[in-house]
Design a protein around this motif. Structure first.
Motif, short mmCIF file in Angstrom:
data_model
loop_
_atom_site.label_atom_id
_atom_site.label_comp_id
_atom_site.label_asym_id
_atom_site.label_seq_id
_atom_site.Cartn_x
_atom_site.Cartn_y
_atom_site.Cartn_z
N THR A 177 0.83 -1.21 0.00
CA THR A 177 0.00 0.00 0.00
C THR A 177 0.86 1.25 0.00
O THR A 177 0.60 2.20 -0.75
CB THR A 177 -0.93 0.01 1.23
N GLN A 178 1.91 1.27 0.83
CA GLN A 178 2.79 2.44 0.88
C GLN A 178 3.52 2.65 -0.44
O GLN A 178 3.71 3.80 -0.88
CB GLN A 178 3.80 2.30 2.01
N LEU A 179 3.90 1.58 -1.10
CA LEU A 179 4.59 1.70 -2.38
C LEU A 179 3.67 2.29 -3.45
O LEU A 179 4.07 3.17 -4.22
CB LEU A 179 5.12 0.34 -2.84
N ILE A 180 2.44 1.79 -3.51
CA ILE A 180 1.47 2.32 -4.48
C ILE A 180 1.13 3.77 -4.14
O ILE A 180 1.00 4.61 -5.04
CB ILE A 180 0.21 1.44 -4.51
N VAL B 128 7.20 -4.49 -5.08
CA VAL B 128 7.77 -3.37 -5.84
C VAL B 128 7.36 -3.48 -7.31
O VAL B 128 6.95 -2.49 -7.93
CB VAL B 128 9.30 -3.35 -5.71
N ALA B 129 7.46 -4.68 -7.87
CA ALA B 129 7.09 -4.88 -9.27
C ALA B 129 5.62 -4.57 -9.49
O ALA B 129 5.24 -3.96 -10.50
CB ALA B 129 7.39 -6.31 -9.70
N TYR B 130 4.77 -4.97 -8.55
CA TYR B 130 3.32 -4.72 -8.68
C TYR B 130 3.06 -3.22 -8.63
O TYR B 130 2.27 -2.68 -9.42
CB TYR B 130 2.57 -5.42 -7.55
N VAL C 36 1.64 2.09 -11.42
CA VAL C 36 1.90 3.48 -11.82
C VAL C 36 2.16 3.57 -13.32
O VAL C 36 1.89 4.60 -13.95
CB VAL C 36 3.07 4.09 -11.02
N THR C 37 2.68 2.50 -13.91
CA THR C 37 2.91 2.50 -15.36
C THR C 37 1.59 2.49 -16.12
O THR C 37 1.37 3.29 -17.03
CB THR C 37 3.74 1.27 -15.76
N ILE C 38 0.71 1.58 -15.74
CA ILE C 38 -0.57 1.43 -16.45
C ILE C 38 -1.44 2.67 -16.30
O ILE C 38 -1.91 3.25 -17.28
CB ILE C 38 -1.32 0.18 -15.94
N PHE C 39 -1.63 3.11 -15.06
CA PHE C 39 -2.56 4.22 -14.84
C PHE C 39 -1.95 5.56 -15.25
O PHE C 39 -2.66 6.45 -15.72
CB PHE C 39 -3.02 4.23 -13.38
N LEU D 137 -6.57 -0.88 -5.79
CA LEU D 137 -5.97 0.21 -5.01
C LEU D 137 -5.28 1.21 -5.92
O LEU D 137 -5.44 2.43 -5.76
CB LEU D 137 -4.98 -0.37 -3.99
N GLY D 138 -4.50 0.70 -6.89
CA GLY D 138 -3.83 1.58 -7.84
C GLY D 138 -4.83 2.38 -8.66
O GLY D 138 -4.61 3.58 -8.92
N ALA D 139 -5.92 1.74 -9.06
CA ALA D 139 -6.95 2.44 -9.83
C ALA D 139 -7.62 3.52 -8.98
O ALA D 139 -7.88 4.64 -9.45
CB ALA D 139 -8.00 1.44 -10.32
N GLY D 140 -7.90 3.19 -7.72
CA GLY D 140 -8.51 4.17 -6.83
C GLY D 140 -7.62 5.38 -6.61
O GLY D 140 -8.09 6.53 -6.61
N ALA D 141 -6.32 5.13 -6.42
CA ALA D 141 -5.37 6.23 -6.24
C ALA D 141 -5.31 7.11 -7.48
O ALA D 141 -5.23 8.34 -7.40
CB ALA D 141 -3.99 5.67 -5.91
#
Length: 343
Positions: free
Chosen positions: A132-135, A161-163, A168-171, A323-327
Motif C-alpha cells: 500500500t505504501q509503495l502504491i 515493488v514490481a506490482y 503506476v505504469t498502467i494508470f 488500489l492503484g486504480a482508486g489512487a
C-alpha cells in the motif's frame, strides 16, 4: 590443486569479483532498455519500466544464475541510492519558485491527500501495508522512482515493488492519453493544464508527453510542476523512515534493536538540489548527469526484475490493482478540482 575461478581463492572470490557478474547483467539489461526505447511506440515507456520488464522476463524464462546474486543485491542497494542522490541535480529551488506559491501549495496538498487516501483505501481493501505504501508513494510523488526509493524504508518484497511499478505504469499511461483530451474538452488554459498534468500524472516522461500535447507553454509549465512534485520525494521518504523507526521501538523485542531504516542517501539528494540551484554547473554536465541518473535507476530496476517471481506477483490478486486504480482516479479528480478552483 589449482583454485578455480568460482572458489574463494579465484578473482570471483574477491569483493569486486563477486559483484561484477550480477552488476554486469543488470547494466546490460539497462542498456537494452535504453535501446528498445528507439523502437516506434516504445518510446513512451521510460527505461526504468522497460528494465524491470526485461529483468522479470529473464528471471522467469531463463533464471537468474546464482553467481549473479551478489551483484544484483549490490545494484538494489548501492546503485539505487547513487541514482536517487544524482536525481537531485535535475531539480532546483528556482523551479519551485517558478510554479508560484499557489501552485506549490496545490501540489503539496494533492500529494498529501493522495497518499493518505491511498493508505486508507489499502486498509479497506485489505492490501498489505508495505505494498500500500509503495502504491501510495508511486501514485502521489513520481512513479517508479518513488516506489523504489520508498522501498528502502518499507522493505517490501520485490514482487510488491514490481506490482507497484506496474500500477503506476498502467494508470500513468492512461492519464498520458486521456488528460490532453479532457483538457481540450474543459478548455483549460496552458498553465492550468500543465499544473494539472504535473500534479497528478505519475511518471515524469508521462507528464512531458501529456503536457506538450497541449502546446509548448503547457509542456514547460507541466514539466516544472512535476519536478517540483519530485522534490517532495525527500521529505516523504524521511517521514516514512522516521515512522518505521518509531514502530520498531514501540514493538520492542529483537526488532527494536535492529538498525533503524534511516534513508541517509536522501540527504545526498537534498545536497544535490542545493548544488544544482547555484547555477554553477554547466548545462552539458547537467544533461549528462540526467542520463547517468536514468541509467543507474534502470540498472537498479533491472536487478529488481531479476529477483521477481511472476507467480508470486500473480498471487497478489486484484485488490492491489483496485488500489492503484482508486489512487489514480482520486489524484486525477482531486487535483483537477483544485486547479479549476485556483484558475
Amino acid at each position: 590443486m589449482q583454485t578455480g575461478p568460482l572458489e574463494t581463492g579465484g578473482w570471483l572470490g574477491s569483493p569486486v569479483g563477486r559483484v561484477l557478474p550480477g552488476l554486469g547483467l543488470a547494466m546490460l539489461i539497462a542498456v537494452a532498455a535504453f535501446a528498445l526505447r528507439q523502437l516506434p511506440g516504445v518510446g513512451m515507456l521510460s527505461p526504468l519500466i522497460l528494465a524491470i520488464l526485461i529483468g522479470m522476463g529473464f528471471h522467469n524464462l531463463v533464471g537468474t544464475p546464482a553467481i549473479a546474486r551478489p551483484g544484483v543485491a549490490f545494484s538494489l542497494r548501492r546503485v539505487l541510492r547513487a541514482g536517487i542522490v544524482l536525481l537531485g541535480l535535475q531539480l532546483t529551488v528556482q523551479q519551485v519558485l517558478a510554479v508560484g506559491g499557489i501552485g506549490v501549495a496545490l501540489i503539496v496538498v494533492t500529494l498529501i491527500a493522495t497518499f493518505l487516501f491511498t493508505s486508507w483505501l489499502g486498509r479497506v481493501l485489505g492490501v498489505d501495508a508495505g505494498l500500500t505504501q509503495l502504491i501510495a508513494a508511486g501514485s502521489s510523488i513520481c512513479g517508479a522512482s518513488a516506489v523504489i526509493a520508498t522501498n528502502t524504508v518499507t522493505r517490501a518484497r520485490d514482487e510488491d515493488v514490481a506490482y507497484a511499478v506496474a500500477c503506476v505504469t498502467i494508470f500513468g499511461s492512461l492519464s498520458m492519453v486521456l488528460m490532453p483530451l479532457a483538457g481540450g474538452l474543459l478548455q483549460m488554459g496552458p498553465q492550468s493544464f500543465g499544473l494539472w498534468a504535473g500534479s497528478s500524472i505519475h511518471e515524469v516522461a508521462q507528464v512531458v508527453a501529456a503536457a506538450y500535447a497541449r502546446g509548448q507553454e503547457a509542456g514547460e509549465f507541466g514539466t516544472i510542476a512535476k519536478l517540483t512534485r519530485v522534490m517532495m520525494l525527500a521529505p516523504v521518504v524521511l517521514t516514512l523512515g522516521a515512522l518505521a523507526t518509531r514502530r520498531l521501538r514501540r514493538d520492542g523485542g529483537e526488532a527494536s534493536r535492529a538498525a533503524p531504516p534511516v534513508p541517509w542517501f536522501v540527504f545526498g539528494f537534498i545536497a544535490m538540489v542545493g548544488v544544482a540551484s547555484t547555477g554553477w554547473l554547466p548545462s552539458g554536465l547537467l544533461s549528462g548527469s540526467a542520463t547517468l541518473t536514468s541509467f543507474l535507476l534502470a540498472t537498479a530496476l533491472a536487478a529488481m526484475g531479476l529477483e521477481t517471481d511472476i507467480r508470486k506477483l500473480a498471487a497478489e490478486g486484484l485488490r492491489p490493482a483496485l488500489l492503484g486504480a482508486g489512487a489514480w482516479v482520486f489524484i486525477s479528480l482531486f487535483s483537477l478540482g483544485l486547479v479549476l478552483m485556483a484558475a
